[in-house]
Every structure is written in C-alpha cells, then in structure tokens.
Motif scaffolding. Structure first.
Motif, PDB file in Angstrom:
ATOM      1  N   GLU A   1      -7.967   3.987  -8.633  1.00 35.80           N
ATOM      2  CA  GLU A   1      -8.825   3.964  -7.447  1.00 35.80           C
ATOM      3  C   GLU A   1      -8.162   4.710  -6.286  1.00 35.80           C
ATOM      4  O   GLU A   1      -8.836   5.417  -5.520  1.00 35.80           O
ATOM      5  N   VAL A   2      -6.838   4.565  -6.159  1.00 36.97           N
ATOM      6  CA  VAL A   2      -6.112   5.275  -5.100  1.00 36.97           C
ATOM      7  C   VAL A   2      -6.253   6.779  -5.299  1.00 36.97           C
ATOM      8  O   VAL A   2      -6.519   7.529  -4.340  1.00 36.97           O
ATOM      9  N   ARG A   3      -6.088   7.235  -6.538  1.00 31.51           N
ATOM     10  CA  ARG A   3      -6.200   8.674  -6.816  1.00 31.51           C
ATOM     11  C   ARG A   3      -7.600   9.178  -6.489  1.00 31.51           C
ATOM     12  O   ARG A   3      -7.767  10.289  -5.987  1.00 31.51           O
TER      13      ARG A   3
ATOM     14  N   ARG B   1       1.988   9.563  -9.581  1.00 34.65           N
ATOM     15  CA  ARG B   1       2.649   9.643 -10.875  1.00 34.65           C
ATOM     16  C   ARG B   1       1.712   9.184 -11.985  1.00 34.65           C
ATOM     17  O   ARG B   1       0.737   8.501 -11.720  1.00 34.65           O
ATOM     18  N   SER B   2       2.049   9.552 -13.210  1.00 31.13           N
ATOM     19  CA  SER B   2       1.245   9.106 -14.342  1.00 31.13           C
ATOM     20  C   SER B   2       1.511   7.623 -14.599  1.00 31.13           C
ATOM     21  O   SER B   2       2.527   7.065 -14.142  1.00 31.13           O
ATOM     22  N   ASP B   3       0.616   6.988 -15.349  1.00 40.44           N
ATOM     23  CA  ASP B   3       0.820   5.574 -15.675  1.00 40.44           C
ATOM     24  C   ASP B   3       2.124   5.367 -16.435  1.00 40.44           C
ATOM     25  O   ASP B   3       2.811   4.357 -16.238  1.00 40.44           O
TER      26      ASP B   3
ATOM     27  N   SER C   1       0.837  -1.198   0.000  1.00 36.98           N
ATOM     28  CA  SER C   1       0.000   0.000   0.000  1.00 36.98           C
ATOM     29  C   SER C   1       0.875   1.252   0.000  1.00 36.98           C
ATOM     30  O   SER C   1       0.518   2.270  -0.604  1.00 36.98           O
ATOM     31  N   LEU C   2       2.016   1.199   0.680  1.00 44.59           N
ATOM     32  CA  LEU C   2       2.953   2.327   0.672  1.00 44.59           C
ATOM     33  C   LEU C   2       3.359   2.664  -0.755  1.00 44.59           C
ATOM     34  O   LEU C   2       3.335   3.825  -1.175  1.00 44.59           O
ATOM     35  N   GLY C   3       3.746   1.626  -1.503  1.00 44.37           N
ATOM     36  CA  GLY C   3       4.164   1.835  -2.880  1.00 44.37           C
ATOM     37  C   GLY C   3       3.029   2.332  -3.752  1.00 44.37           C
ATOM     38  O   GLY C   3       3.213   3.246  -4.575  1.00 44.37           O
ATOM     39  N   LYS C   4       1.846   1.770  -3.576  1.00 41.84           N
ATOM     40  CA  LYS C   4       0.702   2.190  -4.393  1.00 41.84           C
ATOM     41  C   LYS C   4       0.348   3.656  -4.129  1.00 41.84           C
ATOM     42  O   LYS C   4      -0.020   4.396  -5.047  1.00 41.84           O
TER      43      LYS C   4
ATOM     44  N   THR D   1      -0.865 -10.922  -4.759  1.00 41.92           N
ATOM     45  CA  THR D   1      -0.085  -9.815  -5.309  1.00 41.92           C
ATOM     46  C   THR D   1      -0.529  -9.512  -6.735  1.00 41.92           C
ATOM     47  O   THR D   1      -0.704 -10.433  -7.545  1.00 41.92           O
ATOM     48  N   VAL D   2      -0.684  -8.222  -7.050  1.00 34.96           N
ATOM     49  CA  VAL D   2      -1.038  -7.831  -8.412  1.00 34.96           C
ATOM     50  C   VAL D   2       0.055  -8.305  -9.374  1.00 34.96           C
ATOM     51  O   VAL D   2       1.246  -8.221  -9.060  1.00 34.96           O
ATOM     52  N   ARG D   3      -0.354  -8.825 -10.538  1.00 35.78           N
ATOM     53  CA  ARG D   3       0.613  -9.482 -11.420  1.00 35.78           C
ATOM     54  C   ARG D   3       0.814  -8.802 -12.768  1.00 35.78           C
ATOM     55  O   ARG D   3       1.697  -9.186 -13.521  1.00 35.78           O
ATOM     56  N   ASP D   4      -0.027  -7.849 -13.127  1.00 32.55           N
ATOM     57  CA  ASP D   4       0.154  -7.219 -14.434  1.00 32.55           C
ATOM     58  C   ASP D   4      -0.119  -5.726 -14.353  1.00 32.55           C
ATOM     59  O   ASP D   4      -0.774  -5.237 -13.417  1.00 32.55           O
ATOM     60  N   ARG D   5       0.381  -4.994 -15.327  1.00 36.02           N
ATOM     61  CA  ARG D   5       0.332  -3.535 -15.314  1.00 36.02           C
ATOM     62  C   ARG D   5      -1.092  -2.990 -15.417  1.00 36.02           C
ATOM     63  O   ARG D   5      -1.423  -1.997 -14.779  1.00 36.02           O
ATOM     64  N   ARG D   6      -1.912  -3.617 -16.244  1.00 33.63           N
ATOM     65  CA  ARG D   6      -3.273  -3.108 -16.392  1.00 33.63           C
ATOM     66  C   ARG D   6      -4.031  -3.155 -15.075  1.00 33.63           C
ATOM     67  O   ARG D   6      -4.732  -2.203 -14.712  1.00 33.63           O
ATOM     68  N   ALA D   7      -3.874  -4.264 -14.360  1.00 34.62           N
ATOM     69  CA  ALA D   7      -4.526  -4.379 -13.056  1.00 34.62           C
ATOM     70  C   ALA D   7      -3.976  -3.341 -12.086  1.00 34.62           C
ATOM     71  O   ALA D   7      -4.728  -2.725 -11.311  1.00 34.62           O
ATOM     72  N   LEU D   8      -2.658  -3.119 -12.118  1.00 35.38           N
ATOM     73  CA  LEU D   8      -2.055  -2.114 -11.242  1.00 35.38           C
ATOM     74  C   LEU D   8      -2.555  -0.719 -11.607  1.00 35.38           C
ATOM     75  O   LEU D   8      -2.874   0.081 -10.723  1.00 35.38           O
ATOM     76  N   HIS D   9      -2.639  -0.418 -12.904  1.00 29.28           N
ATOM     77  CA  HIS D   9      -3.134   0.893 -13.325  1.00 29.28           C
ATOM     78  C   HIS D   9      -4.551   1.126 -12.809  1.00 29.28           C
ATOM     79  O   HIS D   9      -4.894   2.245 -12.390  1.00 29.28           O
ATOM     80  N   ARG D  10      -5.388   0.102 -12.839  1.00 24.42           N
ATOM     81  CA  ARG D  10      -6.753   0.233 -12.320  1.00 24.42           C
ATOM     82  C   ARG D  10      -6.732   0.515 -10.816  1.00 24.42           C
ATOM     83  O   ARG D  10      -7.491   1.350 -10.307  1.00 24.42           O
ATOM     84  N   GLN D  11      -5.840  -0.203 -10.096  1.00 18.17           N
ATOM     85  CA  GLN D  11      -5.731   0.024  -8.652  1.00 18.17           C
ATOM     86  C   GLN D  11      -5.273   1.456  -8.355  1.00 18.17           C
ATOM     87  O   GLN D  11      -5.788   2.107  -7.444  1.00 18.17           O
TER      88      GLN D  11
END
Length: 260
Positions: free
Chosen positions: A190-192, A157-159, A148-151, A177-187
């Motif tokens: 949501e954080v933003r 930052r931008s994608d 969560s710290l990293g997210k 653990t999130v495994r791909d960039r698209r899933a991370l970008h979606r997360q």
C-alpha cells in the motif's frame, strides 16, 4: 617484527577492538548503568580482561563510572563522537532548516530518521508547539516495522530484502503494532502504491504518523515524518501534512545532492 609475529598478534588486536565496540553497544542499549558482573554476563568475556577494558575507557572518557555503586555507563566522549556524526552528515545538514520550516508550516512534530538494519534511528526532530515533551528522540532507535518512517524505507525494498532485515519475531510496542510478516508485506504494498507511509497508534497510543522517503541516492536510507494526535487529524490537516512532507522531501534531497 617478522610476518609470523604480525599474523599472531593481529587476531588479538581485532578481538580487543571488537570487544570494545560490543561493550559500548551493550551500554548504549541499556536503560541503566551496568555492573562489571552484568557486563560480563552480557558479553561472555573474562572478568579480568573486561575490567582492564573498562578502566581504559573510563580513563579516556568514553565511559563513566559510579564508584559508590560500581556501575558503568556511556561517557561524554561517546556523545561528542555522536554529535560530530550529525554535524558532518550531508543529509542532516540539508534537512536542518527544511524541517524547521516544515514544523512552522504544519505546527506538528517532524522527524528525520535513517534505516539501520531492521531499525530506524532518529537523526533530527522538531517538536510541535503543542507538544510538552522535553526528551529528544535524536539517537534513539525503534523497530522499522512499527513506524511510518520505517515503513516508508522498507517499502523501497523487495519483500525478500525486508524479511532479511527484520527479526524473526515482531515485538509489539502497542496493541496496534503489526505482528506478522504477511500483514507488513500488505502494508508495504500500500505504501508503494500511494507514495507515503502511514501508521495509526502502532508506535505511540493516541498518535498517527505520516512519512515520506527522501529521494537521495540509489536506495532510500532516510525519511521524514510528521506525528499528529488523532484528536487533531481531519482530511484538511492530513492534506496539509502530506503536501508539506513531499515538498520538504524534495528540498532535502536536492540540498543533499548539492552538498548543502
């Protein structure tokens, strides 16, 4: 010494410094002490040069040597330098009392960490009274995408900037653990949107974690988090944790700007 001689010796001096730094980084990242052969394979440096470098660093206390096993590890001088970094950092100093008070307020483990490339490095921790672990996380690094710290920090930052920081392949720390960039970008989107990061068992089984980036500087580099066992998490406690994190983040940011 003439200019021509300086030009010839400067690259050699830089190479020596570069080798020294790489050697220290390899040993710092290794879970165990390493032999000369292992270090030579990792660094691809001539054994004779590497041996002399090792002896110099051992003599200066930057490395330790087990003569019986023929292995080398990080020495006490490296610890002293790391400690001085924490002692002199304004954010760490501003956070010290605040995160101690936050730990008392919510009675959960609280961390302060900094983004370093694609990882977060733990700068300070305050353990919950519920927690029995005695090994400190301070100085340890974890992939930013798995915490969560990293997210919280990546979301600032931008994608495209996120993709430039992170490795091509994500290594899973747990099955969640999130495994791909698209899933991370979606997360991160949501954080933003909600203003804080959350992860559930992506880093450690049985734990969820909330994190908030510190409002200090033009681009967030530091964040604080709270780890909560899933068994203790309910809506009331979640609100208590988030209220505490936001209050602490504002206090640390204000303290760091004042140079406290």
């Amino acid at each position: 010494m003439n200019a021509s001689s300086k030009e010839k010796t400067a690259p050699a001096a830089v190479k020596s410094a570069d080798r020294t730094v790489m050697l220290l980084e390899v040993l710092a990242a290794s879970p165990h002490a390493m032999t000369l052969t292992e270090l030579q394979q990792a660094l691809d440096v001539p054994k004779s040069s590497l041996y002399m470098l090792l002896q110099t660093l051992v003599a200066r206390g930057w490395l330790s040597c087990d003569l019986r096993l023929g292995t080398y590890g990080i020495g006490v001088r490296a610890l002293l330098v790391g400690t001085s970094y924490l002692d002199q950092d304004p954010v760490v100093q501003a956070a010290a009392q605040v995160i101690s008070e936050l730990r008392v307020r919510i009675n959960e483990t609280v961390h302060l960490a900094r983004l370093d490339g694609g990882d977060v490095v733990y700068l300070a921790s305050r353990e919950s009274q519920h927690h029995l672990r005695v090994i400190s996380r301070v100085g340890r690094r974890v992939p930013a995408y798995a915490t969560s710290l990293g997210k919280a920090l990546l979301a600032a930052r931008s994608d495209a900037e996120v993709d430039a920081l992170l490795p091509a392949k994500f290594v899973a720390l747990t099955e969640n653990t999130v495994r791909d960039r698209r899933a991370l970008h979606r997360q991160l989107a949501e954080v933003r949107a909600r203003g804080y990061a959350f992860e559930r068992e992506e880093n450690t089984p049985g734990l969820c974690c909330f994190a908030v980036a510190l409002p200090h500087g033009l681009l967030a580099q530091d964040a604080i988090s709270c780890s909560v066992p899933l068994a203790r998490l309910d809506p009331e406690h979640e609100k208590q944790v988030l209220d505490g994190l936001f209050d602490a983040a504002r206090a640390i940011g204000a303290g760091a700007r004042r140079g406290v």
